[in-house]
Design a protein around this motif. Structure first.
Motif, PDB file in Angstrom:
ATOM      1  N   GLY A 109       0.992  -1.176  -0.045  1.00 40.63           N
ATOM      2  CA  GLY A 109      -0.055   0.007  -0.071  1.00 40.63           C
ATOM      3  C   GLY A 109       0.741   1.153  -0.022  1.00 40.63           C
ATOM      4  N   TYR A 110       0.255   2.535  -0.290  1.00 41.46           N
ATOM      5  CA  TYR A 110       0.859   3.462  -0.253  1.00 41.46           C
ATOM      6  C   TYR A 110       0.043   4.644   0.271  1.00 41.46           C
ATOM      7  N   CYS A 111       0.511   5.926   0.915  1.00 43.80           N
ATOM      8  CA  CYS A 111      -0.313   7.071   1.539  1.00 43.80           C
ATOM      9  C   CYS A 111       0.337   8.243   0.974  1.00 43.80           C
ATOM     10  N   LYS A 112      -0.459   9.309   0.289  1.00 43.21           N
ATOM     11  CA  LYS A 112      -0.207  10.483  -0.120  1.00 43.21           C
ATOM     12  C   LYS A 112      -1.124  11.364   0.227  1.00 43.21           C
ATOM     13  N   GLU A 113      -0.780  12.460   1.013  1.00 49.91           N
ATOM     14  CA  GLU A 113      -1.513  13.499   1.643  1.00 49.91           C
ATOM     15  C   GLU A 113      -0.829  14.890   1.393  1.00 49.91           C
ATOM     16  N   ASP A 114      -1.387  15.985   1.036  1.00 52.12           N
ATOM     17  CA  ASP A 114      -0.634  17.367   0.989  1.00 52.12           C
ATOM     18  C   ASP A 114      -0.917  17.908   2.172  1.00 52.12           C
ATOM     19  N   LYS A 115      -1.920  17.962   2.932  1.00 53.40           N
ATOM     20  CA  LYS A 115      -2.298  18.631   4.384  1.00 53.40           C
ATOM     21  C   LYS A 115      -2.650  17.647   5.553  1.00 53.40           C
ATOM     22  N   PRO A 116      -1.823  17.424   6.338  1.00 55.46           N
ATOM     23  CA  PRO A 116      -0.209  17.584   6.140  1.00 55.46           C
ATOM     24  C   PRO A 116       0.491  16.752   5.216  1.00 55.46           C
ATOM     25  N   PHE A 117       1.507  17.252   4.985  1.00 60.72           N
ATOM     26  CA  PHE A 117       2.332  16.561   3.663  1.00 60.72           C
ATOM     27  C   PHE A 117       2.775  15.235   4.135  1.00 60.72           C
ATOM     28  N   CYS A 118       2.627  14.317   3.410  1.00 61.18           N
ATOM     29  CA  CYS A 118       3.313  12.937   3.700  1.00 61.18           C
ATOM     30  C   CYS A 118       3.353  12.056   2.330  1.00 61.18           C
ATOM     31  N   ARG A 119       4.119  11.217   2.172  1.00 55.29           N
ATOM     32  CA  ARG A 119       4.358  10.394   1.163  1.00 55.29           C
ATOM     33  C   ARG A 119       5.094   9.023   1.741  1.00 55.29           C
ATOM     34  N   MET A 120       4.192   7.960   1.680  1.00 48.97           N
ATOM     35  CA  MET A 120       4.647   6.894   2.523  1.00 48.97           C
ATOM     36  C   MET A 120       4.295   5.509   1.450  1.00 48.97           C
ATOM     37  N   MET A 121       5.108   4.472   1.870  1.00 44.44           N
ATOM     38  CA  MET A 121       4.682   3.263   1.151  1.00 44.44           C
ATOM     39  C   MET A 121       4.495   2.185   2.338  1.00 44.44           C
ATOM     40  N   VAL A 122       3.903   1.368   2.147  1.00 48.33           N
ATOM     41  CA  VAL A 122       3.657   0.216   3.137  1.00 48.33           C
ATOM     42  C   VAL A 122       4.039  -1.024   2.578  1.00 48.33           C
ATOM     43  N   PHE A 123       4.843  -1.731   3.513  1.00 46.85           N
ATOM     44  CA  PHE A 123       5.754  -3.067   3.093  1.00 46.85           C
ATOM     45  C   PHE A 123       5.227  -3.876   4.149  1.00 46.85           C
ATOM     46  N   GLU A 124       5.478  -5.190   3.852  1.00 45.44           N
ATOM     47  CA  GLU A 124       5.406  -6.401   4.876  1.00 45.44           C
ATOM     48  C   GLU A 124       6.470  -6.056   5.856  1.00 45.44           C
ATOM     49  N   TYR A 125       6.391  -6.623   6.950  1.00 47.60           N
ATOM     50  CA  TYR A 125       7.035  -6.509   7.857  1.00 47.60           C
ATOM     51  C   TYR A 125       8.371  -7.853   8.181  1.00 47.60           C
ATOM     52  N   THR A 126       9.464  -7.519   8.364  1.00 43.49           N
ATOM     53  CA  THR A 126      10.340  -8.730   8.498  1.00 43.49           C
ATOM     54  C   THR A 126      10.955  -8.579   9.839  1.00 43.49           C
ATOM     55  N   PRO A 127      10.729  -9.584  10.976  1.00 43.86           N
ATOM     56  CA  PRO A 127      11.220  -9.170  11.993  1.00 43.86           C
ATOM     57  C   PRO A 127      12.313  -9.434  12.843  1.00 43.86           C
ATOM     58  N   SER A 128      13.343 -10.251  11.877  1.00 39.39           N
ATOM     59  CA  SER A 128      14.522 -10.351  12.466  1.00 39.39           C
ATOM     60  C   SER A 128      15.549  -9.457  12.028  1.00 39.39           C
ATOM     61  N   GLY A 129      15.393  -8.307  11.316  1.00 39.74           N
ATOM     62  CA  GLY A 129      16.408  -7.449  11.245  1.00 39.74           C
ATOM     63  C   GLY A 129      17.193  -7.759   9.903  1.00 39.74           C
ATOM     64  N   SER A 130      18.132  -6.945   9.526  1.00 40.21           N
ATOM     65  CA  SER A 130      18.915  -6.811   8.366  1.00 40.21           C
ATOM     66  C   SER A 130      19.820  -7.877   8.337  1.00 40.21           C
ATOM     67  N   LEU A 131      20.145  -8.453   6.987  1.00 42.19           N
ATOM     68  CA  LEU A 131      21.261  -9.551   6.908  1.00 42.19           C
ATOM     69  C   LEU A 131      22.596  -8.983   7.559  1.00 42.19           C
ATOM     70  N   SER A 132      22.807  -7.624   7.195  1.00 39.00           N
ATOM     71  CA  SER A 132      23.957  -6.893   7.714  1.00 39.00           C
ATOM     72  C   SER A 132      24.183  -6.926   9.218  1.00 39.00           C
ATOM     73  N   ASP A 133      23.060  -6.518   9.947  1.00 38.97           N
ATOM     74  CA  ASP A 133      23.053  -6.703  11.432  1.00 38.97           C
ATOM     75  C   ASP A 133      23.458  -7.998  11.988  1.00 38.97           C
ATOM     76  N   ASN A 134      22.649  -9.245  11.215  1.00 43.09           N
ATOM     77  CA  ASN A 134      22.840 -10.556  11.627  1.00 43.09           C
ATOM     78  C   ASN A 134      24.476 -11.058  11.399  1.00 43.09           C
ATOM     79  N   LEU A 135      24.957 -10.442  10.487  1.00 48.76           N
ATOM     80  CA  LEU A 135      26.297 -10.984  10.190  1.00 48.76           C
ATOM     81  C   LEU A 135      27.379 -10.243  11.205  1.00 48.76           C
ATOM     82  N   HIS A 136      26.984  -8.839  11.423  1.00 49.55           N
ATOM     83  CA  HIS A 136      28.176  -8.122  12.104  1.00 49.55           C
ATOM     84  C   HIS A 136      27.704  -7.490  13.478  1.00 49.55           C
TER      85      HIS A 136
END
Length: 328
Positions: A109-136
Motif C-alpha cells: 500500500g501507499y499513502c499520499k496527502e498534502d495537508k499535512p504533507f506525507c508520502r509513504m509506502m507500506v510493506f510487509e514487516y520482517t522481524p529479524s532485522g537486516s542481514l548486515s546486522d545478523n552478520l556483524h
C-alpha cells in the motif's frame, strides 16, 4: 526500545477501514491508504525501526495483528516536493507492485496527502532485522552455514524473478543492509534506497536528484550480488584490499571463511567462490546472467525455491492466498 513521548496526543480507537483496504490490496494490488489509520498502526509514528537518508522506517501493527513496515519520506513540506519527485514516487509504486515473490519485501500500500504533507509506502514487516546486522552485530543469533546458503539462494531466486519481469525490476542498491530476514531467517530483498533521491539534504544542496535518478542495470546488480555473497561467507565488510586479494588467489578460499562458523561445506564454498569471481568481473558484459547464477548455485547447493522462502508464511501472505482462491 522506543519510549512513547508523554506529550504526544492520544490516538483514537482503531477503525477497521485499513484492514479492509489491505484485504482488497491482497487481491487487486497496491491500495492508497489513510494517513490517520497508519498513524494509529505505528503508535503515532513513535515506533521507529530505522532512519536512513531520505527515509524513516516505522513498525506498525494492524487491528488484525498483521505487522507492517511504513517507509516515509523525510520531506515535511509540499513545497520541497517537486513534480519530478511525485512522478518518481508513483513510478516506483508501479514498479514495486509488479514484484510478487516471497523472498521480496512486498509493497502492499501507499499513502499520499498534502495537508499535512506525507508520502509513504507500506510493506510487509520482517522481524529479524537486516542481514548486515545478523552478520556483524554482536548479540544477535549466529547464522550457521546452512542458514547462509539458504539466504544466498533466497536472494538469487528473488533477483531471478525481478530480472525476468518485462521490463525488469532491478534493486537500486543491493547490499546486506537491504536484505532482511524473517522469523525463520529466510531472505527478503528490499528496495528502500530510492528515497534518498528526495532527501532534504539534496534540497539543501540545491539539487533535485530525482531528475537525474539513474536506473540500475542488471550487470551492476550482478556485481553487487557477488559482493553480498563475499560478505555472507566471510563475515567481513568486503570493501577492503583483502577482498580483491582473495579473488585473485585460489589458495585463499578456505582462509577467507568467517572464523565464527563452527563448520562449513567445502564443496558449497567452492561453488559460491566461483560465482563470486564470475559476478565481480571488471567487464560487465562478461558477468553471468542471474539465470546462469541460479542454475550454478542450485546445482551446487541443492536448495529449491520452496526451501528458500519463509517456512511459515506471514499472515498477510496466508490471507492473500485464501482471498485469491475466493476470488476465483
Amino acid at each position: 526500545m522506543i519510549c512513547q513521548n508523554p506529550a504526544m496526543k492520544t490516538i483514537g480507537p482503531w477503525r477497521p477501514g485499513l484492514c479492509r483496504q489491505l484485504q482488497k490490496a491482497f487481491v487487486t494490488g497496491v491500495q492508497k491508504l489513510d494517513r490517520t489509520e497508519l498513524e494509529t498502526a505505528c503508535e503515532g509514528y513513535s515506533n521507529i525501526i530505522e532512519s536512513m537518508e531520505g527515509c524513516t522506517l516505522y513498525k506498525g501493527t494492524l487491528s488484525s495483528g498483521v505487522e507492517i513496515c511504513v517507509a516515509s519520506t523525510t520531506i515535511t513540506r509540499l513545497k520541497d516536493w517537486s513534480k519530478s519527485a511525485e512522478l518518481t514516487f508513483h513510478n516506483k509504486i508501479e514498479m514495486l507492485s509488479r514484484v510478487n515473490h516471497k523472498n521480496f519485501v512486498n509493497l502492499i500500500g501507499y499513502c499520499k496527502e498534502d495537508k499535512p504533507f506525507c508520502r509513504m509506502m507500506v510493506f510487509e514487516y520482517t522481524p529479524s532485522g537486516s542481514l548486515s546486522d545478523n552478520l556483524h552485530v554482536q548479540g544477535l543469533e549466529h547464522l550457521d552455514w546452512s542458514a547462509r546458503m539458504r539466504i544466498i539462494l533466497g536472494v538469487a531466486y528473488c533477483l531471478q524473478c525481478m530480472h525476468d519481469l518485462t521490463p525488469p525490476v532491478v534493486p537500486m542498491d543491493l547490499n546486506t543492509k537491504m536484505i532482511y530476514l524473517t522469523n525463520d531467517y529466510a531472505a527478503k530483498v528490499a528496495d528502500f534506497s530510492f528515497w534518498k533521491e528526495f532527501s532534504q539534504k539534496a534540497k539543501i544542496l540545491g539539487v533535485d536528484r530525482s531528475r537525474r535518478c539513474v536506473v540500475p542495470d542488471k550487470e551492476t546488480n550482478i556485481y553487487r550480488f557477488g559482493v553480498v555473497l563475499l560478505e555472507i561467507v566471510s563475515g567481513k565488510l568486503p570493501y577492503s584490499d583483502w577482498a580483491e586479494r582473495f579473488l585473485k588467489d585460489d589458495e585463499n578460499v578456505s582462509r577467507m571463511i568467517d572464523p565464527t562458523l563452527k563448520s562449513f561445506n567445502q564443496n558449497e564454498l567452492d561453488v559460491v567462490c566461483e560465482v563470486i569471481r564470475d559476478c565481480v568481473q571488471k567487464n560487465g558484459s562478461e558477468r553471468p546472467t542471474i539465470n546462469k547464477i541460479v542454475g550454478k548455485l542450485r546445482d551446487g547447493i541443492g536448495i529449491s525455491p520452496e526451501q528458500a522462502i519463509p517456512r511459515l508464511s506471514p499472515l498477510w501472505w496466508a490471507e492473500l492466498e485464501i482471498l485469491s482462491a475466493d476470488e476465483t
